[in-house]
Motif scaffolding. Structure first.
Motif, PDB file in Angstrom:
ATOM      1  N   ILE A 105       0.904  -1.187  -0.101  1.00  0.00           N
ATOM      2  CA  ILE A 105       0.080  -0.016   0.184  1.00  0.00           C
ATOM      3  C   ILE A 105       0.710   1.166   0.004  1.00  0.00           C
ATOM      4  CG2 ILE A 105      -1.997  -1.180   1.012  1.00  0.00           C
ATOM      5  CD1 ILE A 105      -1.286   0.226   3.821  1.00  0.00           C
ATOM      6  N   ASN A 106       0.255   2.054  -0.585  1.00  0.00           N
ATOM      7  CA  ASN A 106       1.173   3.676  -0.750  1.00  0.00           C
ATOM      8  C   ASN A 106       0.397   4.734  -0.040  1.00  0.00           C
ATOM      9  OD1 ASN A 106       1.565   6.112  -2.903  1.00  0.00           O
ATOM     10  ND2 ASN A 106       3.471   4.850  -2.399  1.00  0.00           N
ATOM     11  N   LEU A 107       1.125   5.725   0.221  1.00  0.00           N
ATOM     12  CA  LEU A 107       0.551   6.900   0.803  1.00  0.00           C
ATOM     13  C   LEU A 107       0.814   7.907  -0.315  1.00  0.00           C
ATOM     14  CD1 LEU A 107      -1.181   8.877   2.762  1.00  0.00           C
ATOM     15  CD2 LEU A 107       1.032   9.172   3.972  1.00  0.00           C
ATOM     16  N   HIS A 108      -0.282   8.554  -0.826  1.00  0.00           N
ATOM     17  CA  HIS A 108       0.075   9.532  -1.922  1.00  0.00           C
ATOM     18  C   HIS A 108      -0.616  10.843  -1.647  1.00  0.00           C
ATOM     19  CE1 HIS A 108       1.141  10.577  -6.192  1.00  0.00           C
ATOM     20  NE2 HIS A 108       0.035  11.357  -6.080  1.00  0.00           N
ATOM     21  N   PRO A 109       0.137  12.142  -1.807  1.00  0.00           N
ATOM     22  CA  PRO A 109      -0.251  13.613  -1.287  1.00  0.00           C
ATOM     23  C   PRO A 109      -1.151  14.184  -2.263  1.00  0.00           C
ATOM     24  CG  PRO A 109       2.093  13.698  -1.922  1.00  0.00           C
ATOM     25  CD  PRO A 109       1.651  11.986  -1.973  1.00  0.00           C
ATOM     26  N   SER A 110      -2.325  13.304  -2.770  1.00  0.00           N
ATOM     27  CA  SER A 110      -3.180  13.996  -3.610  1.00  0.00           C
ATOM     28  C   SER A 110      -4.480  13.064  -3.407  1.00  0.00           C
ATOM     29  CB  SER A 110      -2.873  13.918  -5.084  1.00  0.00           C
ATOM     30  OG  SER A 110      -3.069  12.730  -5.738  1.00  0.00           O
ATOM     31  N   LEU A 111      -5.658  13.566  -3.941  1.00  0.00           N
ATOM     32  CA  LEU A 111      -6.786  12.879  -4.190  1.00  0.00           C
ATOM     33  C   LEU A 111      -7.009  12.090  -5.453  1.00  0.00           C
ATOM     34  CD1 LEU A 111      -9.418  15.727  -2.945  1.00  0.00           C
ATOM     35  CD2 LEU A 111      -8.354  13.627  -1.475  1.00  0.00           C
ATOM     36  N   ALA A 118       5.139  12.509  -9.809  1.00  0.00           N
ATOM     37  CA  ALA A 118       6.001  13.024  -9.047  1.00  0.00           C
ATOM     38  C   ALA A 118       6.016  14.267  -8.099  1.00  0.00           C
ATOM     39  CB  ALA A 118       7.227  12.985  -9.815  1.00  0.00           C
ATOM     40  N   ALA A 119       5.181  15.068  -8.801  1.00  0.00           N
ATOM     41  CA  ALA A 119       5.063  16.320  -8.059  1.00  0.00           C
ATOM     42  C   ALA A 119       3.379  16.698  -7.714  1.00  0.00           C
ATOM     43  CB  ALA A 119       5.709  17.409  -8.886  1.00  0.00           C
ATOM     44  N   PRO A 120       2.625  15.897  -7.143  1.00  0.00           N
ATOM     45  CA  PRO A 120       1.375  16.400  -7.004  1.00  0.00           C
ATOM     46  C   PRO A 120       1.134  17.530  -6.032  1.00  0.00           C
ATOM     47  CG  PRO A 120       2.251  14.340  -5.518  1.00  0.00           C
ATOM     48  CD  PRO A 120       3.079  14.534  -6.398  1.00  0.00           C
ATOM     49  N   ILE A 121       1.776  17.778  -5.322  1.00  0.00           N
ATOM     50  CA  ILE A 121       1.487  18.914  -4.188  1.00  0.00           C
ATOM     51  C   ILE A 121       2.239  20.384  -5.115  1.00  0.00           C
ATOM     52  CG2 ILE A 121       2.568  20.159  -2.281  1.00  0.00           C
ATOM     53  CD1 ILE A 121       3.385  17.437  -1.004  1.00  0.00           C
ATOM     54  N   GLN A 122       3.268  20.216  -5.865  1.00  0.00           N
ATOM     55  CA  GLN A 122       3.497  21.556  -6.485  1.00  0.00           C
ATOM     56  C   GLN A 122       2.525  21.625  -7.716  1.00  0.00           C
ATOM     57  OE1 GLN A 122       5.903  18.882  -5.770  1.00  0.00           O
ATOM     58  NE2 GLN A 122       7.761  19.485  -5.245  1.00  0.00           N
ATOM     59  N   ARG A 123       2.151  20.735  -8.294  1.00  0.00           N
ATOM     60  CA  ARG A 123       1.215  20.745  -9.553  1.00  0.00           C
ATOM     61  C   ARG A 123      -0.058  21.305  -8.882  1.00  0.00           C
ATOM     62  NH1 ARG A 123       4.138  21.273 -13.992  1.00  0.00           N
ATOM     63  NH2 ARG A 123       5.792  19.582 -14.129  1.00  0.00           N
TER      64      ARG A 123
END
Length: 311
Positions: A105-111, A118-123
């Protein structure tokens, strides 16, 4: 629960530290080899290894887990419940995906399925989003495309930088990850397939994208500046020199106020610069190779005043 933790980046290191604060300790931390760094190119441990060492956790270095036969042997022998993969930088393939009882399982910083990559926060910041979030999902061979176990929304404030938003997402994400692990243990976990028709992507930021000019909209400039703080930093050209801009404040969004680059006024000691539409005040800037200074020191150094145009 018996599990491994795979990570190599700084966000993965922070997540590991916060997990252990909540009493969740992996049986093994898997990370990449040290990389040459600095002028002397000395090998330097990554942040994940530093955290693992400080907590005296079992550690395994592997530059390519998919070719690491010894690690695969451990995988079979240890009969894991799950592998947590966060900010790892390596593609995880079989047999790692299927041998653990619950897979990886992975924790990803987006919905997800928004901002895969690679850059969900910046985008999200560059796009001016007002809401993002964190997602716990099951890894598959396709990038960030596996079924979702849990999600939580996180609001984005107008002045959030990538660093600030990362901290918000970290806090929400670790809590969500602990919740997801508890669902797996209890046998009540339910996975939901992602809607491929709504997927968007967040590729790595390029050096060319870090540049901006004041003929762009103020909102676009403000969003780029905060998206690239703390790294790599948005920049423009003033006096034929590169000027990194670390913080701005959005003064006006829509109106065309003057010729772009004109100093419209001094707001709380900071210069307000006209953009293609709207205006921003310069809060923190940095000449290449110099220390960071505030906006007032910047215009004083150039001997500029209200009504002048940035050279």
């Amino acid at each position: 629960m018996k599990f491994w933790y795979m990570a190599s980046g700084s966000w993965g290191a922070q997540c590991l530290l916060e997990l252990t604060k909540k009493g969740v300790f992996p049986d093994l931390v898997v990370t990449s080899n040290p990389k040459p760094s600095g002028r002397g190119l000395k090998l330097r441990l990554n942040k994940v290894e530093e955290v693992a060492n400080s907590l005296k956790l079992n550690l395994w270095r592997s530059e390519n887990i998919n070719l690491d036969e010894a690690l695969k042997g451990e995988l079979v022998a240890q009969k894991l419940d799950v592998i947590i993969v966060i900010d790892f930088g390596q593609k995880v393939k079989e047999p790692f995906l299927s041998i653990p009882k619950f897979g990886c399982i992975n924790l990803h910083p987006s919905l997800l399925p928004k901002y895969r990559g690679a850059a969900p926060i910046q985008r999200a910041l560059m796009d001016g989003q007002k809401v993002t979030g964190v997602t716990v999902f099951k890894l598959t061979e396709l990038m960030d495309a596996g079924p979702i176990l849990a999600q939580e929304e996180v609001p984005i404030d107008i002045d959030d930088t990538a660093g600030m938003l990362s901290e918000k997402l970290l806090s929400a994400g670790v809590d969500l990850l602990v919740t997801a692990l508890n669902l797996l243990v209890a046998g009540t976990a339910k996975f939901k397939e992602q809607d491929e028709s709504t997927a968007t992507y967040a590729p790595k930021i390029t050096n060319e994208e870090a540049f901006f000019d004041f003929d762009k909209k103020a909102t676009e400039i403000h969003n780029k500046v905060r998206a690239l703080n703390p790294k790599p930093g948005a920049y423009t050209i003033v006096n034929n020199k590169r000027l990194k801009v670390w913080r701005t404040k959005l003064i006006n969004k829509e109106e065309t106020l003057s010729t772009p680059r004109t100093i419209l006024s001094i707001d709380e000691g900071f210069p307000v610069i006209a953009c293609g539409k709207g205006a921003v005040s310069l809060r923190k800037v940095q000449w290449e190779g110099k220390a960071t200074i505030d906006g007032r020191s910047f215009i004083n150094g150039l001997r500029l005043h209200e009504g002048d145009v940035l050279p």
